[in-house]
Write an enzyme that holds these catalytic residues in place. Structure first.
Site, mmCIF file in Angstrom:
data_model
loop_
_atom_site.group_PDB
_atom_site.id
_atom_site.type_symbol
_atom_site.label_atom_id
_atom_site.label_comp_id
_atom_site.label_asym_id
_atom_site.label_seq_id
_atom_site.Cartn_x
_atom_site.Cartn_y
_atom_site.Cartn_z
ATOM 1 N N SER A 32 -3.245 24.238 -66.244
ATOM 2 C CA SER A 32 -2.829 23.106 -65.412
ATOM 3 C C SER A 32 -2.401 23.632 -64.046
ATOM 4 C CB SER A 32 -1.661 22.372 -66.075
ATOM 5 O OG SER A 32 -1.041 21.534 -65.106
ATOM 6 N N HIS A 57 -7.251 21.849 -65.585
ATOM 7 C CA HIS A 57 -6.535 20.600 -65.851
ATOM 8 C C HIS A 57 -5.805 20.161 -64.581
ATOM 9 C CE1 HIS A 57 -4.542 17.782 -68.655
ATOM 10 N NE2 HIS A 57 -3.425 18.011 -67.977
ATOM 11 N N ASP A 59 -3.207 17.446 -63.089
ATOM 12 C CA ASP A 59 -2.192 16.449 -63.443
ATOM 13 C C ASP A 59 -1.903 15.549 -62.262
ATOM 14 O OD1 ASP A 59 -1.399 16.964 -66.176
ATOM 15 O OD2 ASP A 59 -0.734 18.921 -65.444
ATOM 16 N N MET A 61 0.113 12.440 -60.756
ATOM 17 C CA MET A 61 1.342 11.667 -60.978
ATOM 18 C C MET A 61 1.636 10.804 -59.760
ATOM 19 S SD MET A 61 3.619 14.807 -62.404
ATOM 20 C CE MET A 61 3.068 15.817 -63.771
ATOM 21 N N HIS A 90 -6.039 14.313 -65.634
ATOM 22 C CA HIS A 90 -5.071 13.599 -66.467
ATOM 23 C C HIS A 90 -4.284 12.644 -65.573
ATOM 24 C CE1 HIS A 90 -1.166 14.117 -69.099
ATOM 25 N NE2 HIS A 90 -1.634 12.883 -69.111
ATOM 26 N N MET A 92 -1.551 10.253 -64.881
ATOM 27 C CA MET A 92 -0.242 9.713 -65.298
ATOM 28 C C MET A 92 0.178 8.747 -64.194
ATOM 29 S SD MET A 92 1.273 13.342 -66.559
ATOM 30 C CE MET A 92 0.066 14.205 -65.588
ATOM 31 N N MET A 163 0.600 14.324 -75.799
ATOM 32 C CA MET A 163 1.642 14.915 -74.957
ATOM 33 C C MET A 163 2.683 15.576 -75.859
ATOM 34 S SD MET A 163 0.861 14.542 -71.787
ATOM 35 C CE MET A 163 2.328 15.408 -71.257
ATOM 36 N N ASP A 201 -0.618 19.126 -74.570
ATOM 37 C CA ASP A 201 -0.224 19.302 -73.167
ATOM 38 C C ASP A 201 1.293 19.287 -73.047
ATOM 39 O OD1 ASP A 201 -0.008 19.265 -70.426
ATOM 40 O OD2 ASP A 201 -1.113 17.400 -70.128
HETATM 41 C C1 DX5 Z 1 3.231 17.331 -67.777
HETATM 42 C C2 DX5 Z 1 1.789 17.686 -67.466
HETATM 43 C C3 DX5 Z 1 1.395 19.018 -68.001
HETATM 44 C C4 DX5 Z 1 2.159 20.154 -67.425
HETATM 45 C C5 DX5 Z 1 2.171 21.269 -68.418
HETATM 46 O O1 DX5 Z 1 3.511 16.061 -67.304
HETATM 47 O O2 DX5 Z 1 0.906 16.728 -68.007
HETATM 48 O O3 DX5 Z 1 0.010 19.254 -67.881
HETATM 49 O O4 DX5 Z 1 1.613 20.611 -66.220
HETATM 50 O O5 DX5 Z 1 2.985 22.245 -67.911
HETATM 51 P P1 DX5 Z 1 3.653 23.367 -68.794
HETATM 52 O O6 DX5 Z 1 2.540 24.152 -69.419
HETATM 53 O O7 DX5 Z 1 4.428 24.155 -67.790
HETATM 54 O O8 DX5 Z 1 4.518 22.701 -69.800
HETATM 55 ZN ZN ZN Z 2 -1.509 17.080 -68.167
#
Ligand code: DX5
Ligand code: ZN
Length: 243
Positions: A32, A57, A59, A61, A90, A92, A163, A201
Site C-alpha cells: 500500500s 494497492h 488507498d 480516502m 481501494h 474509502m 478490513m 488489509d
Molecule cells: C487502511 C488502508 C490500508 C493501510 C494499511 O485504511 O486501507 O491499506 O494502508 O496499512 P498498514 O499495512 O500500515 O496497516
Molecule cells: Zn486499503
C-alpha cells in the site's frame, strides 16, 4: 501425553494442513503506497516492483467515509506511468459510483468499494459499472460490518477485501477476530468453486500474514511492514512466508 499435548499436535497438524492447502494458490503481495515516501513516489514504486510486489494497492480516502484524506486519480495516473503491475484501487469514499470512472481512466485494474450504507451508493450497480468498464470489481467491509452484508454480492465480485483494521490510517494493529470473516469467505469460495480473491488489509506483517493465509486469504495488503523497512525484498519474502 497429556490433553494439552494432544491438542497442540492437533493444532500443529491443522496449521500445516491449512498452510499446505492454501499455499496451492499463489499468495499475492500488494504494497500500500499510503505508507510510501511521497516525496519520491516514483522511486518507491520502482523499488517495490523490483522487490517482488505483485500488485500496487492505492488507498483513496475522502475525509467523509473515513477520517482522513489521501490522494486521488491524478496520483494513481502518475503511479500508472511508473509500473505495469496491476493497480488495486481501494475506494474509502462516499459516492464511489461517481468517482470510479476517474480511477478507471487513471489506469486502475481493480476497484474495490465499500458495502456500508455510509458509502452511499447502489452496491450492485456500482460493481456492474466497474466490471463493464473493464476493471475487476471488489467489495470491502469494515471490522464492525458483519459478513452477511457482503454475502448477496459474493458471486458478483472478483475481490473480497476484509478490513483487518478500521479504515483511515496505516500503522494500526491487526484485528485477529476478523479471521472469522476470512474463514467464511474461504468456505464460500470452496463451496462455489469460486475464483474470488480474498484480500486482507491493515496491520499485515509476517505473523498476521501467516494467520490470514491459514484462514484462506490469498492477497496481502501491507503498508508499514514493507515501506517502513530498509529491505523491501526481505519484507515481501517474509510476508509470503516459508512455503
Ligand atoms: C487502511 C488502508 C490500508 C493501510 C494499511 O485504511 O486501507 O491499506 O494502508 O496499512 P498498514 O499495512 O500500515 O496497516
Ligand atoms: Zn486499503
Amino acid at each position: 501425553m497429556g490433553q494439552w499435548g494432544v491438542r497442540l499436535l492437533d493444532y500443529c497438524h491443522y496449521s500445516v494442513t491449512a498452510l499446505l492447502h492454501h499455499s496451492m494458490q499463489k499468495v499475492i503481495v500488494a504494497p500500500s503506497i499510503l505508507a510510501a515516501d511521497f516525496s519520491r513516489l516514483a522511486d518507491e514504486v520502482h523499488r517495490v516492483e523490483q522487490a517482488g510486489a505483485d500488485w500496487i494497492h492505492c488507498d483513496i480516502m475522502d475525509g467523509h467515509f473515513v477520517d482522513n484524506i489521501s490522494f486521488g486519480p491524478e496520483i494513481v495516473g502518475i503511479v500508472r506511468k511508473q509500473t505495469n503491475l496491476p493497480l488495486d484501487v481501494h475506494l474509502m469514499i462516499r459516492t464511489p459510483d461517481h468517482y470510479a470512472p476517474r480511477f478507471v481512466k487513471a489506469g486502475a485494474n481493480s476497484i474495490t468499494v465499500h458495502v456500508e450504507p455510509e458509502a452511499n451508493h447502489d452496491v450492485e450497480k456500482t460493481l456492474r459499472a466497474i466490471r463493464d468498464a473493464g476493471c475487476r470489481p471488489g467489495l470491502s467491509l469494515n471490522p464492525a460490518t458483519p459478513f452477511e452484508s457482503v454475502e448477496p454480492f459474493l458471486d458478483k465480485i472478483d475481490i473480497l477485501l476484509v478490513m483487518t483494521v478500521h479504515p483511515g490510517f496505516g500503522g494500526q494493529s491487526f484485528r485477529r477476530e476478523m479471521m472469522e470473516k476470512v474463514k467464511r469467505a474461504s468456505e464460500w469460495k470452496k463451496s462455489h468453486g469460486g475464483k474470488v480473491d480474498i484480500e486482507v488489509d491493515g496491520g499485515i506483517n509476517a505473523q498476521t500474514a501467516r494467520l490470514s493465509i491459514q484462514n484462506g486469504a490469498n492477497v496481502l495488503v501491507a503498508g508499514t511492514s514493507i515501506f517502513h523497512t530498509k529491505d523491501y525484498a526481505k519484507a515481501i519474502r517474509d510476508l509470503r512466508g516459508p512455503i
